[in-house]
Design an enzyme around this catalytic site. Structure first.
Site, mmCIF file in Angstrom:
data_model
loop_
_atom_site.group_PDB
_atom_site.id
_atom_site.type_symbol
_atom_site.label_atom_id
_atom_site.label_comp_id
_atom_site.label_asym_id
_atom_site.label_seq_id
_atom_site.Cartn_x
_atom_site.Cartn_y
_atom_site.Cartn_z
ATOM 1 N N TYR A 10 56.189 43.522 42.818
ATOM 2 C CA TYR A 10 57.198 42.717 43.493
ATOM 3 C C TYR A 10 58.600 42.856 42.916
ATOM 4 O O TYR A 10 59.560 42.391 43.505
ATOM 5 C CB TYR A 10 56.796 41.247 43.517
ATOM 6 C CG TYR A 10 56.174 40.898 44.839
ATOM 7 C CD1 TYR A 10 56.953 40.884 45.990
ATOM 8 C CD2 TYR A 10 54.826 40.633 44.954
ATOM 9 C CE1 TYR A 10 56.388 40.601 47.212
ATOM 10 C CE2 TYR A 10 54.253 40.349 46.178
ATOM 11 C CZ TYR A 10 55.049 40.337 47.299
ATOM 12 O OH TYR A 10 54.504 40.061 48.526
ATOM 13 N N GLU A 62 24.555 38.712 35.772
ATOM 14 C CA GLU A 62 25.308 39.191 36.936
ATOM 15 C C GLU A 62 25.935 38.049 37.720
ATOM 16 O O GLU A 62 27.070 38.141 38.144
ATOM 17 C CB GLU A 62 24.386 40.011 37.859
ATOM 18 C CG GLU A 62 25.082 40.466 39.146
ATOM 19 C CD GLU A 62 24.177 41.296 40.058
ATOM 20 O OE1 GLU A 62 23.121 41.749 39.598
ATOM 21 O OE2 GLU A 62 24.538 41.483 41.227
ATOM 22 N N ASP A 118 20.323 41.344 39.348
ATOM 23 C CA ASP A 118 19.407 41.387 40.481
ATOM 24 C C ASP A 118 18.597 42.674 40.451
ATOM 25 O O ASP A 118 19.052 43.702 39.954
ATOM 26 C CB ASP A 118 20.197 41.359 41.808
ATOM 27 C CG ASP A 118 20.769 39.983 42.099
ATOM 28 O OD1 ASP A 118 20.337 39.010 41.450
ATOM 29 O OD2 ASP A 118 21.642 39.889 42.975
#
Lengths: 432, 432
Positions: free
Chosen positions: B175, B261, B313
């Protein structure tokens, strides 16, 4: 070397030279605004006025409720309840089922409707509430047997969670019986039904959402018994706990709460320890507010009676985020009284700030058609309409078709936000 | 009331009765595994062995570096450097530019290539590194003038940030000059170039990524001078600071680091204060690991010399996340030595766990074609191939075409994870 070449060389390479000129230009503008800044003591006096007003408003006027408006019969609301009373409510529901079955009538749940047609915006409360329509969910009907079974299962799961007094996520709940629920949206929906049926908040069921928010600044509280001093949380801040019922003993010498949309602005404020210069509590949900942050904000606002100032992007999305904090989301309107924080002031970045603070053209972004539509839709919303100042700002945004992020202020220097923009805003009491 | 009806009534409504039976069934299975659990002291002894091994491995063998492999000439790496030395490097670069201009040769940057063709997986190091190919970026060429200008601008911006010793985000940097950069991807890419050119990490440039991670457990550290005791961070935990260089004085009596996780599992572990029963540090990035969490994990691993166990997972995505922690992402391979944590053990949930812990069929999910492809791709990755155990597990996953989330363990009760699954894993030293 020619004279021309030399002169160019002395000024440094062209890119660096352009950068230098530019930084001088914006530097001088920033310097101009910086000169307007009064000593901190004077700015603090102006902030203290706002603080005093919020304190006396909170202690003199009790917040309006549905019953004050004689709407409690026509509308339905849930409240925070302790573990024992929710357990009792479930036991009563199951006993009623048993009695009904014994009487040969089978069983059926009376489930409040959460459909849009059953929702109502109450201007006096400035939030969406649920009307009292409800529907029957009999077990002995082909069309409802599945939902009735899921409801019974969720009741029994919640009961088990409450008995151990632990907290679980919606995802955990879903996984206890994938075969029955099939899809998490089904167990989630029934969980909201169960909240409504029992008249308690989802947090009271000890089913929590995952946390995203962080807090830093002049706040001390306990998280599951641990005393947290948020002035001593470095730059990273303290993660807002997912389970609001384990949060307690809030203490603060802050004069206001600064609600920040974005992570990057939060980091700037935390690193500059903005709260030491202007006593405040800084909180962000990093974008779209999650339930935990909304509960936490409301808790701070009600217990500490602090005014809340919001720093969001100057686009329709920033205002939408404000609306979720203030009026709630339609999906959870049955719990709007616990999730919403009324009376949040829009500090910035506002469309009028772009010119006032001379945000360079190249740091403004053109609004897309979708943005413009979102802006126009907001202009139709009750919560915008009742605030003349907001309507004006939003009108300007839609007309100029320009938006800007909080980060656009970095074009005047990385610390412009904390050193000039915010102090000046506070000094000028420039909020709506 | 008929006898049949009564009997049915006594057993409760059918849904509740089915739920009851089911919970008894899985309860008895869980009970069976629970019986295998030895007293905590014995489990801790097994954990301590792993701890001792990690400690002695860390102190006896210095970690391999590129120069040990005589690869430092052929490969390029960056390192953490302090503010003064990065400032000096920029000053030198600018002086060299000036001299070159004075000599009438204009100026040009020598920029290391970060393309895939310039990347190399080094099995001895178990991570991706960058070769030494670089290209010239002259200012006086139509094809590179823009990039050379952006490079000069980024150098000057970074210099300004370092002079104030503050931290900014990539978005802030963008910016400051939207007109020049046009698009954040352009300033981001040049920022990585500048890191490579100066031979320092992006953190050393004081440009940070936003934080997502949280930590809880047996760890004390300072965040910007504030002392943080992570055993006293309630359930919400401490947000991992975005700026690793303000993190210091790590102390711990933990025996291992548990890398999780998902948020939901983190919450379960934090609420049950798992770290009090088995001394450990629990950390999560809530999904895909961000740079701040990866830096923090590496810092803990190297300074405290703790073994790291991962709970992800049971799907290709979980393993992919492990790979990012261990080997780095291709995009930032020039910084792989600072961002990666070697030797993470895959604790669970592993494909073989699904049968071993009898995860019910309905809690397993079928893998999509895309999942299967991702699994097969992983089998081709060097970091998988070198670990026979992982290959076997992944083979099983792809063959059974079943996946499961950590939450699937909730089907045995919400606290099964902390009370049975993890203790049993630790007791049996069941990691790969």
């Amino acid at each position: 070397m020619s004279e021309k070449k030399r002169r160019r060389t002395e000024a440094g390479p062209p890119a660096a030279s352009a950068a230098l000129k530019k930084s001088q230009r914006s530097g001088s503008h920033a310097q101009g605004l910086r000169k307007q800044l009064k000593p901190d003591a004077e700015i603090l006096a102006s902030v203290r006025e706002m603080y005093d007003a919020a304190q006396s408003a909170a202690s003199s006027s009790k917040a309006l409720t549905l019953s004050d408006l004689s709407l409690s019969a026509a509308c339905r609301e849930v409240s925070d309840r302790d573990v024992a009373s929710v357990q009792l409510a479930i036991e009563r529901a199951v006993l009623a089922m048993a009695r009904s079955i014994l009487a040969g009538r089978g069983f059926s749940f009376d489930v409040p409707s959460r459909a849009a047609s059953n929702q109502l915006y109450v201007p006096e409360l400035d939030r969406i509430v649920l009307r009292d329509k409800s529907s029957s969910r009999p077990f002995a009907s082909l069309s409802t047997v599945r939902k009735a079974t899921i409801t019974a299962r969720v009741l029994s799961l919640v009961y088990a969670v409450l008995r151990r007094d632990i907290h679980v996520t919606k995802r955990d709940l879903f996984y206890t019986d994938v075969k029955l629920f099939q899809d998490q949206s089904q167990s989630d929906a029934v969980l909201d039904d169960v909240s409504c049926m029992l008249g308690c908040t989802r947090s009271s069921l000890n089913v929590v959402a995952s946390e995203k928010g962080v807090v830093v600044g002049r706040l001390v509280f306990t998280d599951d018994g641990d005393r947290i001093d948020c002035t001593k949380m470095g730059i990273g801040g303290k993660a807002i706990p997912p389970n609001i019922d384990r949060v307690g003993n809030l203490e603060s010498d802050a004069l206001f709460i600064l609600l920040v949309e974005k992570d990057a602005a939060f980091m700037r404020l935390a690193e500059d320890r903005f709260y030491n210069r202007f006593p405040c509590i800084i909180v962000t949900a990093k974008g779209q507010p999650d339930v935990a942050t909304r509960l936490f904000l409301r808790r701070m606002k009600t217990e500490l009676k602090l005014p809340v100032l919001a720093l969001v992007d100057s686009d329709p999305y920033g205002l939408k985020i404000l609306s979720v904090y203030m009026c709630g989301s339609k999906n959870m309107s049955y719990d709007s009284s616990n999730l919403t924080t009324p009376d949040i002031k829009w500090l910035g970045v506002r469309p009028s700030d772009l010119d006032k603070y001379r945000v360079p053209e190249q740091c403004r972004l053109p609004m897309t058609e979708q943005d413009v539509k979102a802006g126009k839709d907001l202009l139709e919303e009750d919560f915008v309409k009742r605030n003349g100042g907001w309507v004006k700002e939003l009108d300007m945004m839609v007309k100029t078709r320009q938006k800007a992020e909080i980060q656009a202020l970095s074009s005047f220097g990385f610390q412009y936000l904390t050193e000039v923009y915010l102090p000046l805003k506070l000094q000028q009491r420039d909020w709506l």
